[in-house]
Design an enzyme around this catalytic site. Sequence first.
Site, PDB file in Angstrom:
ATOM      1  CB  THR A  32      -0.964   0.016   1.204  1.00 38.89           C
ATOM      2  OG1 THR A  32      -0.222  -0.160   2.415  1.00 38.89           O
ATOM      3  CG2 THR A  32      -1.995  -1.093   1.092  1.00 38.89           C
ATOM      4  NE  ARG A  40     -10.207  -8.965   4.366  1.00 40.94           N
ATOM      5  CZ  ARG A  40      -9.444  -9.786   3.671  1.00 40.94           C
ATOM      6  NH1 ARG A  40      -8.272  -9.348   3.235  1.00 40.94           N
ATOM      7  NH2 ARG A  40      -9.821 -11.017   3.389  1.00 40.94           N
ATOM      8  CB  ILE A 107      -1.190 -10.898  -7.781  1.00 41.46           C
ATOM      9  CG1 ILE A 107      -2.089  -9.659  -7.624  1.00 41.46           C
ATOM     10  CG2 ILE A 107      -1.816 -12.112  -7.089  1.00 41.46           C
ATOM     11  CD1 ILE A 107      -3.444  -9.767  -8.314  1.00 41.46           C
ATOM     12  CG  HIS A 125      -3.114 -15.827  -3.293  1.00 40.59           C
ATOM     13  ND1 HIS A 125      -3.394 -14.942  -2.264  1.00 40.59           N
ATOM     14  CD2 HIS A 125      -3.396 -17.064  -2.808  1.00 40.59           C
ATOM     15  CE1 HIS A 125      -3.831 -15.624  -1.214  1.00 40.59           C
ATOM     16  NE2 HIS A 125      -3.831 -16.908  -1.521  1.00 40.59           N
ATOM     17  CB  CYS A 133      -2.770 -20.907 -22.512  1.00 42.32           C
ATOM     18  SG  CYS A 133      -3.992 -22.030 -23.234  1.00 42.32           S
ATOM     19  CB  CYS A 158      -3.589 -20.032 -26.142  1.00 37.90           C
ATOM     20  SG  CYS A 158      -1.896 -20.639 -26.104  1.00 37.90           S
ATOM     21  CB  CYS A 161      -3.430 -24.774 -27.597  1.00 38.85           C
ATOM     22  SG  CYS A 161      -3.984 -23.994 -26.053  1.00 38.85           S
ATOM     23  CB  SER A 199      -0.725 -11.067   5.791  1.00 37.61           C
ATOM     24  OG  SER A 199      -1.771 -12.004   5.584  1.00 37.61           O
TER      25      SER A 199
END
Length: 251
Positions: A32, A40, A107, A125, A133, A158, A161, A199
């Site tokens: 942050t 939150r 992430i 995560h 893909c 993708c 594929c 966390s």
Amino acid sequence: MQDETNDAIDELHALLDRAAAIVGFTGAGISTESGVPDFRTPGSPWMVNKPIPFQAFTASREARIEAWRRKFAMDDHYRGAGPNRGHRALARLIAQGRSPGLITQNIDGLHQASGIPDDRIVELHGNGTYATCLNCGWRHELDAIRPAFEATGEPPACTMCAGPVKSATISFGQAMPQAQMHKAHALTLQADLFLVVGSSLMVFPAATFPLIAKRSGAKLVIVNREPTELDPVADLVVRAEIGEVLGRLAE
């Protein structure tokens, strides 16, 4: 109150000085200070751009379109964000050989940007800085996906594929990455000090790792602005801004 905070910060650094294997465990709160919104805080843009559940993403073209729209909207909220003092402090512990690695729920890729090698980071995560893909696992870069998506309005497929392409994050309802979970467990068992930073410890199974560390004999330290459910079992709780707490390590 400030005297108590300063005493807690001094105690933390004394524990860090004595530790031989410090394992960091980070959540949204560490980022942050870099301008990355958490989930939150009231008014968080995540409330407007909630991630699409995995089952909806795989079942519906319209859901995939909306998921990508929300993904790029959130990327714009923290475009240009860089590592802050908390990230740099943990990177320095690893560079000095005092930490075998860290586990993150984040992430945003800021731990990598702080200089920590990929093989020292366990991303529970996933990672939102690229896509994969869902069929063949081929990696796709966002710089190629976004212009095509904004020009056509079609969800990416993708190039290898033709399968559906999704941000390389773990969505609600998506199976946790077992390889990462095993790596996190092994890393946790190496710790003699397990350092939780930013966390809320409300997301499971990720939040089990601090308990595993504690039960395995490690000191458990929690640095977070708000109380967590594991505060009563921690050896030390520091409720203050992360940059303030870890700043001296980052310098």
